[in-house]
Scaffold this motif. Structure first.
Motif, PDB file in Angstrom:
ATOM      1  N   LEU A  17       0.817  -1.210   0.000  1.00 20.57           N
ATOM      2  CA  LEU A  17       0.000   0.000   0.000  1.00 20.57           C
ATOM      3  C   LEU A  17       0.855   1.265   0.000  1.00 20.57           C
ATOM      4  O   LEU A  17       0.443   2.289  -0.549  1.00 20.57           O
ATOM      5  CB  LEU A  17      -0.921   0.000   1.226  1.00 20.57           C
ATOM      6  CG  LEU A  17      -1.884  -1.200   1.333  1.00 20.57           C
ATOM      7  CD1 LEU A  17      -2.694  -1.097   2.620  1.00 20.57           C
ATOM      8  CD2 LEU A  17      -2.800  -1.257   0.123  1.00 20.57           C
ATOM      9  N   TYR A  18       2.025   1.158   0.625  1.00 23.59           N
ATOM     10  CA  TYR A  18       2.921   2.317   0.646  1.00 23.59           C
ATOM     11  C   TYR A  18       4.302   1.851   1.087  1.00 23.59           C
ATOM     12  O   TYR A  18       4.435   0.872   1.837  1.00 23.59           O
ATOM     13  CB  TYR A  18       2.416   3.384   1.615  1.00 23.59           C
ATOM     14  CG  TYR A  18       3.009   4.747   1.361  1.00 23.59           C
ATOM     15  CD1 TYR A  18       2.690   5.457   0.206  1.00 23.59           C
ATOM     16  CD2 TYR A  18       3.905   5.317   2.253  1.00 23.59           C
ATOM     17  CE1 TYR A  18       3.247   6.710  -0.044  1.00 23.59           C
ATOM     18  CE2 TYR A  18       4.456   6.561   2.011  1.00 23.59           C
ATOM     19  CZ  TYR A  18       4.123   7.248   0.858  1.00 23.59           C
ATOM     20  OH  TYR A  18       4.678   8.481   0.606  1.00 23.59           O
ATOM     21  N   GLU A  19       5.328   2.522   0.596  1.00 21.22           N
ATOM     22  CA  GLU A  19       6.693   2.221   1.010  1.00 21.22           C
ATOM     23  C   GLU A  19       7.510   3.507   1.093  1.00 21.22           C
ATOM     24  O   GLU A  19       7.211   4.485   0.413  1.00 21.22           O
ATOM     25  CB  GLU A  19       7.351   1.227   0.049  1.00 21.22           C
ATOM     26  CG  GLU A  19       7.513   1.705  -1.371  1.00 21.22           C
ATOM     27  CD  GLU A  19       8.191   0.660  -2.248  1.00 21.22           C
ATOM     28  OE1 GLU A  19       9.442   0.497  -2.134  1.00 21.22           O
ATOM     29  OE2 GLU A  19       7.476  -0.005  -3.026  1.00 21.22           O
ATOM     30  N   TRP A  20       8.527   3.482   1.959  1.00 21.22           N
ATOM     31  CA  TRP A  20       9.361   4.663   2.120  1.00 21.22           C
ATOM     32  C   TRP A  20      10.707   4.265   2.717  1.00 21.22           C
ATOM     33  O   TRP A  20      10.869   3.178   3.258  1.00 21.22           O
ATOM     34  CB  TRP A  20       8.683   5.693   3.015  1.00 21.22           C
ATOM     35  CG  TRP A  20       8.520   5.300   4.458  1.00 21.22           C
ATOM     36  CD1 TRP A  20       9.361   5.604   5.502  1.00 21.22           C
ATOM     37  CD2 TRP A  20       7.455   4.522   5.024  1.00 21.22           C
ATOM     38  NE1 TRP A  20       8.875   5.083   6.669  1.00 21.22           N
ATOM     39  CE2 TRP A  20       7.713   4.416   6.411  1.00 21.22           C
ATOM     40  CE3 TRP A  20       6.306   3.914   4.512  1.00 21.22           C
ATOM     41  CZ2 TRP A  20       6.876   3.721   7.276  1.00 21.22           C
ATOM     42  CZ3 TRP A  20       5.474   3.222   5.365  1.00 21.22           C
ATOM     43  CH2 TRP A  20       5.755   3.137   6.730  1.00 21.22           C
ATOM     44  N   TYR A  82       7.878  -1.375   3.976  1.00 23.00           N
ATOM     45  CA  TYR A  82       6.834  -1.801   3.053  1.00 23.00           C
ATOM     46  C   TYR A  82       5.576  -2.062   3.881  1.00 23.00           C
ATOM     47  O   TYR A  82       5.570  -2.916   4.771  1.00 23.00           O
ATOM     48  CB  TYR A  82       7.231  -3.076   2.313  1.00 23.00           C
ATOM     49  CG  TYR A  82       8.539  -2.984   1.567  1.00 23.00           C
ATOM     50  CD1 TYR A  82       8.579  -2.650   0.216  1.00 23.00           C
ATOM     51  CD2 TYR A  82       9.749  -3.227   2.231  1.00 23.00           C
ATOM     52  CE1 TYR A  82       9.795  -2.566  -0.462  1.00 23.00           C
ATOM     53  CE2 TYR A  82      10.957  -3.146   1.565  1.00 23.00           C
ATOM     54  CZ  TYR A  82      10.974  -2.823   0.217  1.00 23.00           C
ATOM     55  OH  TYR A  82      12.178  -2.738  -0.449  1.00 23.00           O
ATOM     56  N   THR A  84       1.587  -3.164   4.165  1.00 24.04           N
ATOM     57  CA  THR A  84       0.473  -3.881   3.540  1.00 24.04           C
ATOM     58  C   THR A  84      -0.703  -3.913   4.519  1.00 24.04           C
ATOM     59  O   THR A  84      -0.578  -3.489   5.666  1.00 24.04           O
ATOM     60  CB  THR A  84       0.864  -5.322   3.170  1.00 24.04           C
ATOM     61  OG1 THR A  84       0.907  -6.137   4.363  1.00 24.04           O
ATOM     62  CG2 THR A  84       2.232  -5.372   2.497  1.00 24.04           C
ATOM     63  N   TYR A  88       3.525  -4.913   8.167  1.00 25.43           N
ATOM     64  CA  TYR A  88       4.617  -4.262   7.454  1.00 25.43           C
ATOM     65  C   TYR A  88       5.889  -5.091   7.617  1.00 25.43           C
ATOM     66  O   TYR A  88       6.016  -5.933   8.512  1.00 25.43           O
ATOM     67  CB  TYR A  88       4.854  -2.850   8.002  1.00 25.43           C
ATOM     68  CG  TYR A  88       5.378  -2.828   9.423  1.00 25.43           C
ATOM     69  CD1 TYR A  88       6.746  -2.745   9.689  1.00 25.43           C
ATOM     70  CD2 TYR A  88       4.501  -2.922  10.511  1.00 25.43           C
ATOM     71  CE1 TYR A  88       7.231  -2.737  10.988  1.00 25.43           C
ATOM     72  CE2 TYR A  88       4.969  -2.912  11.805  1.00 25.43           C
ATOM     73  CZ  TYR A  88       6.332  -2.820  12.044  1.00 25.43           C
ATOM     74  OH  TYR A  88       6.794  -2.832  13.328  1.00 25.43           O
ATOM     75  N   TYR A 190       9.888   7.777  10.065  1.00 25.96           N
ATOM     76  CA  TYR A 190       9.305   8.266   8.809  1.00 25.96           C
ATOM     77  C   TYR A 190      10.071   9.510   8.337  1.00 25.96           C
ATOM     78  O   TYR A 190      10.602  10.263   9.158  1.00 25.96           O
ATOM     79  CB  TYR A 190       7.823   8.604   8.991  1.00 25.96           C
ATOM     80  CG  TYR A 190       7.555   9.741   9.955  1.00 25.96           C
ATOM     81  CD1 TYR A 190       7.680  11.078   9.560  1.00 25.96           C
ATOM     82  CD2 TYR A 190       7.177   9.491  11.267  1.00 25.96           C
ATOM     83  CE1 TYR A 190       7.438  12.125  10.439  1.00 25.96           C
ATOM     84  CE2 TYR A 190       6.942  10.536  12.168  1.00 25.96           C
ATOM     85  CZ  TYR A 190       7.072  11.841  11.741  1.00 25.96           C
ATOM     86  OH  TYR A 190       6.842  12.871  12.610  1.00 25.96           O
ATOM     87  N   GLN A 194       7.069  12.691   3.847  1.00 25.43           N
ATOM     88  CA  GLN A 194       6.025  11.684   3.634  1.00 25.43           C
ATOM     89  C   GLN A 194       5.190  11.422   4.881  1.00 25.43           C
ATOM     90  O   GLN A 194       4.390  10.496   4.920  1.00 25.43           O
ATOM     91  CB  GLN A 194       6.674  10.373   3.160  1.00 25.43           C
ATOM     92  CG  GLN A 194       7.376  10.482   1.818  1.00 25.43           C
ATOM     93  CD  GLN A 194       8.170   9.234   1.480  1.00 25.43           C
ATOM     94  OE1 GLN A 194       9.332   9.115   1.853  1.00 25.43           O
ATOM     95  NE2 GLN A 194       7.551   8.303   0.791  1.00 25.43           N
ATOM     96  N   LYS A 197       1.238  11.350   4.468  1.00 24.02           N
ATOM     97  CA  LYS A 197       0.797  10.212   3.661  1.00 24.02           C
ATOM     98  C   LYS A 197       0.866   8.917   4.468  1.00 24.02           C
ATOM     99  O   LYS A 197      -0.062   8.103   4.432  1.00 24.02           O
ATOM    100  CB  LYS A 197       1.665  10.092   2.403  1.00 24.02           C
ATOM    101  CG  LYS A 197       1.286   8.923   1.493  1.00 24.02           C
ATOM    102  CD  LYS A 197      -0.128   9.052   0.947  1.00 24.02           C
ATOM    103  CE  LYS A 197      -0.466   7.923   0.001  1.00 24.02           C
ATOM    104  NZ  LYS A 197      -1.836   8.024  -0.547  1.00 24.02           N
ATOM    105  N   ILE A 198       1.945   8.730   5.200  1.00 28.93           N
ATOM    106  CA  ILE A 198       2.105   7.522   6.018  1.00 28.93           C
ATOM    107  C   ILE A 198       1.040   7.458   7.096  1.00 28.93           C
ATOM    108  O   ILE A 198       0.432   6.412   7.343  1.00 28.93           O
ATOM    109  CB  ILE A 198       3.519   7.494   6.634  1.00 28.93           C
ATOM    110  CG1 ILE A 198       4.564   7.353   5.523  1.00 28.93           C
ATOM    111  CG2 ILE A 198       3.656   6.349   7.633  1.00 28.93           C
ATOM    112  CD1 ILE A 198       5.983   7.563   5.994  1.00 28.93           C
ATOM    113  N   VAL A 201      -2.322   6.487   5.463  1.00 31.20           N
ATOM    114  CA  VAL A 201      -2.432   5.065   5.099  1.00 31.20           C
ATOM    115  C   VAL A 201      -2.625   4.214   6.341  1.00 31.20           C
ATOM    116  O   VAL A 201      -3.474   3.313   6.371  1.00 31.20           O
ATOM    117  CB  VAL A 201      -1.186   4.612   4.311  1.00 31.20           C
ATOM    118  CG1 VAL A 201      -1.243   3.110   4.038  1.00 31.20           C
ATOM    119  CG2 VAL A 201      -1.081   5.371   2.995  1.00 31.20           C
TER     120      VAL A 201
END
Length: 235
Positions: A17-20, A82, A84, A88, A190, A194, A197-198, A201
C-alpha cells in the motif's frame, strides 16, 4: 515481534500500500556524540604514540579506530519500509561508505603481508609493530565486504483497537494496541516529506485509530494516554 513463516509470507504476499526509506539515527545529539567519541579515540592513540616507542603502530591505530567508530560501529542505519493491509516489513543496513569496505579488504591483505615480510626482514619483533595489521586482517575475514541487510516484520490485527502517537521531533510513529499487548506494538521512523501520507495510510488500515501528535519523546512518555496503556497491559 516473533511471527511464524506463514504470517511473514502473508504480509509479504499482500499488495504494498505504501513504502518509504529513512535513516534510523536522525537526532543531532547522536551525531555529535559519535563525532566526539571518534575524536577522543583519535587523540588517545595519538597520545600513546608520543609516549611509547611504537609510535607508528599507535598512529595507524588512531586513524583506523577513529574511522571505524565513525563509519562502522556507529554508522547510521538505512531503513526501507513496506506497508500492507496485514502488517509491514522493512529491511535495514548500516550506511557504511563504499570505500570503508574497500579499506577493510586492503587491511585483510596487508595484515598477512606485513607480518610475513616484517618477520623475514626484521625478525620476530616485527610482530609488535605488524601485529595490528595481522589482527585487522584476521578480524576482517569475518566482516561483510558490502552492506549486511536484515529484514524484520510487524503484524496488524484487524480485531484490535489501536492508538497512534506521532512523535514530531524524532520523526517516529508509535502505534500501540488498546489495551496494550506488549508484542503487538509498531514503532518506526518516517521521513518528514512523507509524514502525512504515512499517517493517512495507517489510519485507513487501523480503522481510524486515536491519534496524538506530540512534540518529542518526553511528551510521549508523559502523555496520559501512554500511561493509561502501560497501566492496562494484558500480557
Amino acid at each position: 515481534m516473533n511471527l511464524t513463516q506463514e504470517e511473514k509470507a502473508k504480509i509479504e504476499s499482500a499488495p504494498i500500500l505504501y513504502e518509504w526509506e529513512t535513516l534510523g539515527y536522525i537526532e543531532r545529539r547522536i551525531r555529535i556524540v559519535r563525532l566526539i567519541l571518534s575524536i577522543t579515540i583519535f587523540f588517545f592513540f595519538l597520545g600513546c604514540a608520543i609516549y611509547t616507542e611504537l609510535y607508528i603502530t599507535f598512529i595507524i591505530l588512531a586513524i583506523v579506530m577513529s574511522f571505524g567508530t565513525q563509519f562502522f560501529m556507529l554508522a547510521d542505519y538505512q531503513y526501507h519500509y513496506y506497508l500492507t493491509r496485514y502488517g509491514y516489513y522493512y529491511t535495514s543496513y548500516q550506511k557504511v561508505p563504499e570505500f570503508g569496505y574497500k579499506l577493510t579488504a586492503i587491511f585483510m591483505v596487508l595484515g598477512v603481508i606485513v607480518a610475513i615480510v616484517g618477520t623475514m626482514v626484521v625478525g620476530p619483533m616485527a610482530f609488535v609493530g605488524g601485529g595490528m595489521f595481522l589482527l585487522t586482517g584476521i578480524l576482517g575475514k569475518g566482516l561483510p565486504l558490502g552492506p549486511d541487510m536484515t529484514r524484520n516484520y510487524g503484524k496488524i490485527n484487524p480485531e484490535f483497537k489501536y492508538v497512534m502517537f506521532v512523535i514530531i521531533k524524532q520523526r517516529r510513529l508509535s502505534i500501540k494496541t488498546d489495551p496494550l499487548r506488549t508484542r503487538e506494538n509498531i514503532y518506526l521512523n518516517y521521513p518528514e516529506a512523507q509524514k502525512e501520507k504515512i499517517i493517512s495510510v495507517f489510519s485507513k488500515i487501523l480503522s481510524n485509530p486515536e491519534t496524538y501528535r506530540l512534540k518529542d519523546e518526553d511528551d510521549y512518555y508523559e502523555h496520559p494516554k501512554f500511561k493509561e496503556l502501560m497501566k492496562n497491559k494484558v500480557e
